[in-house]
Write an enzyme that holds these catalytic residues in place. Structure first.
Site, PDB file in Angstrom:
ATOM      1  CB  SER A 104      -0.963  -0.044   1.192  1.00 32.00           C
ATOM      2  OG  SER A 104      -1.905   0.983   1.145  1.00 32.00           O
ATOM      3  CG  ASP A 250      -2.754   4.055  -1.288  1.00 36.77           C
ATOM      4  OD1 ASP A 250      -3.571   3.964  -2.218  1.00 36.77           O
ATOM      5  OD2 ASP A 250      -2.800   3.331  -0.280  1.00 36.77           O
ATOM      6  CG  ASP A 252      -3.025  -0.610  -2.167  1.00 35.73           C
ATOM      7  OD1 ASP A 252      -3.029   0.587  -1.810  1.00 35.73           O
ATOM      8  OD2 ASP A 252      -3.618  -1.502  -1.543  1.00 35.73           O
ATOM      9  CG  ASP A 254      -6.157   0.783  -0.454  1.00 37.91           C
ATOM     10  OD1 ASP A 254      -5.370   1.757  -0.439  1.00 37.91           O
ATOM     11  OD2 ASP A 254      -6.167  -0.091   0.433  1.00 37.91           O
TER      12      ASP A 254
END
Length: 456
Positions: A104, A250, A252, A254
């Site tokens: 992440s 960010d 990833d 999400d």
């Protein structure tokens, strides 16, 4: 056995605590547990695996895939794709398991492995614990024709971008009052991460003129000075390009934070408020209720309450937000960090989805992001971390008495929250007040009480 899973999957230093051997063992254990808990109509169960752009994701992906295939699971490799994209394909392809290789917003040396159950939903604590119990166990290996097949799933980016655009009510190629020349112009910061290819494509397909930054991943630069944890470049780019707004995801993708046309930051609470009002006005907000965490700014709660929207607050963490949403049937929730969950379209937070729907609200109302975000006033918020204390004694009578005294001082104009860290030997003191000085004064006083009363 010590816990392997943390608050969001298994995470650690890649090739340090998170090794190829552990990744393979986790693939095997997850296959055994999740398949045992599900039903599948194919000859073999199916898994989908995606990753972000970290160079370590390459060997970790191969290790996880090897563990799954060795356990008799067929695997589709989704290439580089945001976490919510992997969740989408877990559901869309009716897969039994989804796997995300990502840490992440963490720095590049870290990586992580996150498992999704059927439908693309995160695992609960019981399933994670069961997987941990199977790591490294002896097992009856399938042989011959019973081992899994591994193949790439080629149209990943195209299909996921099309899914994001389909969630909108119509194209976004409209003019807005604060920029009279040309179409809707947006700066998108992809953090050199998983959204670098699919993000710009989705925005263009939606009719947006997009200026992209942080979309040149080299395996080493994910989250490095770009993305939702580093907004300075986005703020400058929005002003320099005369854009209507900017959005940063960010690594990833999400989560999402925004910047208005003046370069001012629009945080997750403000984004959630904008979307709540949009869905309420469209008759789509279930029970006129939004789920947030206890860290949401008091100004957010006050603004939505004044608008007739109920705010439910959970413990910190998107998993707790999602649990409450699922239990109550609610369809909008999120965190101040920009992790927004729109359950009508996704099973987890989705930064690109969030950004597109904020843009849709701007187009529908003809209002600027700055104007829309002004629905709430952020109260000054101070967070003090008090280290080297006994975090398990937060029920100390003297500390509780001090907290109640400060709450009485603030009354309805502010808020106090004491929270032991889930991973470190420290206590977090959060204070909101009408002025920054008062918030600092109250936080400092309480931090002093914590140091004295909870000293090791």
């Amino acid at each position: 056995m010590p816990r392997i899973f943390g608050t969001d999957g298994v995470r650690g230093l890649a090739n340090g605590t998170l090794t190829a051997e552990l990744a393979l063992d986790l693939g095997v254990a997850a296959a055994r547990v999740l398949v045992d808990h599900g039903e599948y109509s194919r000859q073999r169960p199916l898994a989908v695996v995606g990753r972000d752009t970290r160079i370590s994701g390459q060997f970790l992906e191969h290790a996880v895939v090897a563990g799954l295939a060795a356990s008799g699971v067929d695997v589709y490799r989704l290439r580089v794709l945001p976490t919510p994209g992997v969740a989408y394909f877990t559901d869309a392809l009716d897969a039994d398991i989804g796997v995300v290789i990502s840490a992440s917003h963490n720095a590049m040396p870290d990586n992580g492995i996150k498992f999704l159950a059927r439908g693309g939903v995160k695992l609960d604590d019981a399933l994670e614990r069961e997987i941990e119990e199977h790591v490294g166990e002896d097992w009856q290996r399938p042989t011959g024709a019973d081992v899994g097949r591994v193949r790439p799933y080629q149209p990943t980016v195209e299909e996921y971008a099309a899914h994001l655009v389909r969630t909108l009510d119509g194209p976004l190629d409209e003019r807005l009052p604060d920029r009279t020349s040309g179409p809707l112009r947006v700066v998108l910061d992809c953090a050199h991460g998983a959204a670098s290819e699919v993000g710009p494509r989705a925005f263009l397909d939606a009719g947006v003129e997009v200026v992209t930054i942080g979309a040149e991943p080299d395996g080493l630069n994910i989250n490095d000075g770009y993305g939702s944890t580093h907004l300075e470049r986005l703020q400058r780019a929005v002003v320099d390009h005369g854009a209507h707004a900017g959005f940063a995801v960010d690594g990833d993708a999400d989560r999402c934070l925004a910047v208005d046309a003046t370069g001012a930051v629009v945080d997750g609470d403000q984004i959630l408020a904008v979307l709540a009002l949009a869905m309420r006005d469209a008759g789509r907000l279930v029970d006129d209720t939004v789920v947030a965490t206890v860290m949401s700014n008091l100004g957010f709660v006050q603004a939505l309450t004044a608008a007739g929207i109920t705010v439910r607050q959970t413990a910190v963490g998107d998993r707790y937000v999602l649990e409450d949403m699922r239990a109550g049937g609610y369809n909008l929730g999120g965190e101040q960090s920009g992790h927004v969950i729109m359950r009508d379209h996704a099973t987890t937070g989705d930064g690109l989805l969030t950004a597109l729907h904020v843009l849709q609200r701007m187009v529908t109302t003809g209002r600027s992001l700055r104007d829309l975000a002004s629905v709430m006033t952020r109260l000054p918020q101070v967070l003090v971390n008090v280290p080297d204390v006994d975090k398990d004694r937060c029920d100390d009578p003297g500390l509780l008495e001090a907290v109640e005294a400060e709450k009485a001082l603030l009354g309805t104009t502010g808020r106090v929250l004491l929270r032991p860290s889930g991973t470190e030997a420290l206590v977090r003191v959060m204070v909101e007040a009408p002025t920054s000085q008062l918030a600092h004064d109250v936080a400092d006083r309480l931090a002093g009480v914590v140091r004295t009363r909870l000293a090791l």
